[in-house]
Scaffold this motif. Sequence first.
Motif, PDB file in Angstrom:
ATOM      1  N   THR A 119      -1.944 -16.280 -12.848  1.00  0.00           N
ATOM      2  CA  THR A 119      -1.683 -16.131 -11.317  1.00  0.00           C
ATOM      3  C   THR A 119      -0.759 -17.075 -10.739  1.00  0.00           C
ATOM      4  O   THR A 119       0.127 -16.487  -9.874  1.00  0.00           O
ATOM      5  N   ASN A 120      -0.607 -18.097 -11.184  1.00  0.00           N
ATOM      6  CA  ASN A 120       0.507 -18.942 -10.585  1.00  0.00           C
ATOM      7  C   ASN A 120       1.823 -18.510 -11.120  1.00  0.00           C
ATOM      8  O   ASN A 120       2.734 -18.292 -10.311  1.00  0.00           O
ATOM      9  N   PHE A 121       2.052 -18.039 -12.190  1.00  0.00           N
ATOM     10  CA  PHE A 121       3.385 -17.515 -12.678  1.00  0.00           C
ATOM     11  C   PHE A 121       3.569 -16.189 -11.915  1.00  0.00           C
ATOM     12  O   PHE A 121       4.882 -16.169 -11.717  1.00  0.00           O
ATOM     13  N   LEU A 122       2.568 -15.188 -11.855  1.00  0.00           N
ATOM     14  CA  LEU A 122       3.259 -14.020 -11.004  1.00  0.00           C
ATOM     15  C   LEU A 122       3.226 -14.528  -9.519  1.00  0.00           C
ATOM     16  O   LEU A 122       4.132 -13.706  -8.900  1.00  0.00           O
ATOM     17  N   ALA A 123       2.701 -15.614  -8.867  1.00  0.00           N
ATOM     18  CA  ALA A 123       2.819 -15.932  -7.509  1.00  0.00           C
ATOM     19  C   ALA A 123       4.240 -16.535  -7.264  1.00  0.00           C
ATOM     20  O   ALA A 123       5.174 -16.302  -6.442  1.00  0.00           O
ATOM     21  N   GLN A 124       4.866 -17.296  -8.446  1.00  0.00           N
ATOM     22  CA  GLN A 124       6.045 -17.941  -8.406  1.00  0.00           C
ATOM     23  C   GLN A 124       7.338 -17.037  -8.373  1.00  0.00           C
ATOM     24  O   GLN A 124       8.177 -17.015  -7.844  1.00  0.00           O
ATOM     25  N   THR A 125       7.009 -16.016  -9.513  1.00  0.00           N
ATOM     26  CA  THR A 125       8.169 -15.102  -9.794  1.00  0.00           C
ATOM     27  C   THR A 125       8.006 -14.085  -8.995  1.00  0.00           C
ATOM     28  O   THR A 125       9.151 -13.546  -8.238  1.00  0.00           O
ATOM     29  N   GLY A 126       7.121 -13.461  -8.522  1.00  0.00           N
ATOM     30  CA  GLY A 126       7.045 -12.430  -7.552  1.00  0.00           C
ATOM     31  C   GLY A 126       7.129 -11.084  -8.412  1.00  0.00           C
ATOM     32  O   GLY A 126       7.704 -11.079  -9.417  1.00  0.00           O
ATOM     33  N   LEU A 127       6.555  -9.751  -7.575  1.00  0.00           N
ATOM     34  CA  LEU A 127       6.703  -8.851  -8.105  1.00  0.00           C
ATOM     35  C   LEU A 127       8.189  -7.913  -7.499  1.00  0.00           C
ATOM     36  O   LEU A 127       8.222  -8.078  -6.368  1.00  0.00           O
ATOM     37  N   VAL A 128       9.043  -7.308  -8.291  1.00  0.00           N
ATOM     38  CA  VAL A 128      10.418  -6.840  -8.093  1.00  0.00           C
ATOM     39  C   VAL A 128      10.391  -5.516  -8.335  1.00  0.00           C
ATOM     40  O   VAL A 128       9.691  -5.140  -9.553  1.00  0.00           O
TER      41      VAL A 128
END
Length: 64
Positions: free
Chosen positions: A32-41
Amino acid sequence: MMTLAFSSSDFVIVGHVLLLILISGVLLFLLTNFLAQTGLVTVEQQMEEMGISQKNGKEQTKTD
């Protein structure tokens, strides 16, 4: 799983189940932290950043 582990008299099984739960919790937290930092594009945004987006039906390539 926890109910079965606590119902048995073997505390090694309880330790293993607790360790598996801890590992899965840490992995979920890290994901969840990784997805929050990278974001969905979106795919379109990725194509525009790579320079391969299509405009007006013509394919444009990035030239260096």
